[in-house]
Scaffold this active site. Structure first.
Site, PDB file in Angstrom:
ATOM      1  N   PHE A 152       0.843  -1.200   0.000  1.00 46.82           N
ATOM      2  CA  PHE A 152       0.000   0.000   0.000  1.00 46.82           C
ATOM      3  C   PHE A 152       0.873   1.244   0.000  1.00 46.82           C
ATOM      4  O   PHE A 152       2.056   1.214   0.349  1.00 46.82           O
ATOM      5  CB  PHE A 152      -0.969  -0.004   1.186  1.00 46.82           C
ATOM      6  CG  PHE A 152      -0.310   0.126   2.541  1.00 46.82           C
ATOM      7  CD1 PHE A 152      -0.107   1.380   3.118  1.00 46.82           C
ATOM      8  CD2 PHE A 152       0.099  -0.994   3.240  1.00 46.82           C
ATOM      9  CE1 PHE A 152       0.502   1.505   4.367  1.00 46.82           C
ATOM     10  CE2 PHE A 152       0.701  -0.882   4.485  1.00 46.82           C
ATOM     11  CZ  PHE A 152       0.903   0.376   5.049  1.00 46.82           C
ATOM     12  N   CYS A 153       0.271   2.345  -0.423  1.00 49.13           N
ATOM     13  CA  CYS A 153       0.952   3.635  -0.486  1.00 49.13           C
ATOM     14  C   CYS A 153      -0.116   4.725  -0.414  1.00 49.13           C
ATOM     15  O   CYS A 153      -1.267   4.443  -0.077  1.00 49.13           O
ATOM     16  CB  CYS A 153       1.787   3.746  -1.763  1.00 49.13           C
ATOM     17  SG  CYS A 153       0.829   3.477  -3.278  1.00 49.13           S
ATOM     18  N   THR A 154       0.231   5.947  -0.735  1.00 44.07           N
ATOM     19  CA  THR A 154      -0.706   7.055  -0.563  1.00 44.07           C
ATOM     20  C   THR A 154      -1.936   6.913  -1.456  1.00 44.07           C
ATOM     21  O   THR A 154      -3.066   6.909  -0.975  1.00 44.07           O
ATOM     22  CB  THR A 154      -0.013   8.399  -0.847  1.00 44.07           C
ATOM     23  OG1 THR A 154       1.165   8.500  -0.050  1.00 44.07           O
ATOM     24  CG2 THR A 154      -0.940   9.569  -0.540  1.00 44.07           C
TER      25      THR A 154
END
Length: 251
Positions: free
Chosen positions: A180-182
């Protein structure tokens, strides 16, 4: 209030300079500020302005068949979070420099926010495999918040991830790994790279943290999500912190 949008799409762009020129004119005519990165592999944008200007920009963008299905994430702020409009052509819309991570060829499996929330509640995926949440962001972002119990890596830029993850490879064995990331762009490339490296049961979080906040809220997440503008970070209701300064970075 100011309407903020964030979006990206991996799609072939045969003339990035021409697209940059067109979007610069369209965004400028609507007094939008923010950052747009364009490459042969696609587009990555963060823009803000008055509702009418932002929405008409989105309508015009989607009139281009390449971006007809682009997913737009929206949030609000009391003030304009960007100081200027920057539209740049780059080799990648997010620098990773890994030949195996080519989202134009294929997309890694994705898990929706709804399904991930269920997995978090269960502590495992629907097949009973151990859940491992992998934060692909830089350590400067992670200090503002992350999913509870997520694996975080001591990296200062996205290109450092392969080496840092190699040193923690054993922790991924036997797990269902959700990167996951922004907003989804980094975890999309990271998931493809991990698959190419032979790591099994890899997913990306569809829409990233911001998409998760929009659909689920803060369940399973601790703190805020760092964003690349003067809002600094958003809470799980997509409300900004006050003060600070940052820029969209391709790291």
């Amino acid at each position: 209030m100011i309407l903020n949008i964030a979006a990206y799409q991996f799609v072939p762009i045969d003339d990035p300079d021409a697209l940059a020129s067109r979007l610069r004119e369209q965004a400028g005519a609507r007094a939008l500020l923010g950052s747009v990165l364009i490459a042969e592999e696609g587009i990555n944008l963060f823009l803000a302005g008055a509702d009418a200007g932002v929405e008409s920009f989105v309508t015009e963008l989607r009139a281009d068949p390449r971006f007809a299905d682009i997913v737009i994430k929206r949030s609000r702020s009391d003030t304009q979070p960007f100081a200027r409009l920057k539209i740049r052509v780059k080799p990648e819309i997010i620098s990773f420099r890994q030949a195996e991570a080519k989202p134009l060829a294929r997309r890694a499996p994705a898990v929706s926010p709804v399904d991930l929330a269920r997995w978090i509640a269960q502590g495992q995926d629907d097949q009973g495999k151990r859940l491992l949440l992998l934060d692909t962001r830089n350590q400067q972002e992670v200090v503002y918040g992350s999913f509870s119990g997520a694996m975080t890596l001591p990296i200062d830029k996205f290109t450092d991830l392969p080496k840092a993850l190699a040193e923690n490879r054993d922790a991924l064995d036997g797990a269902t790994v959700v990167s996951f990331c922004t907003g989804g762009i980094r975890c999309e490339k990271a998931a493809l790279w991990m698959e190419a490296e032979g790591i099994e049961n890899v997913y990306q979080l569809d829409g990233g943290i911001l998409g998760y906040f929009e659909q689920i809220g803060g369940f399973g997440y601790e703190g805020q999500c760092f964003v690349f503008d003067e809002r600094v970070a958003l809470d799980s209701e997509l409300r900004p912190l006050v003060g600070g300064e940052s820029e969209l970075a391709d790291s």
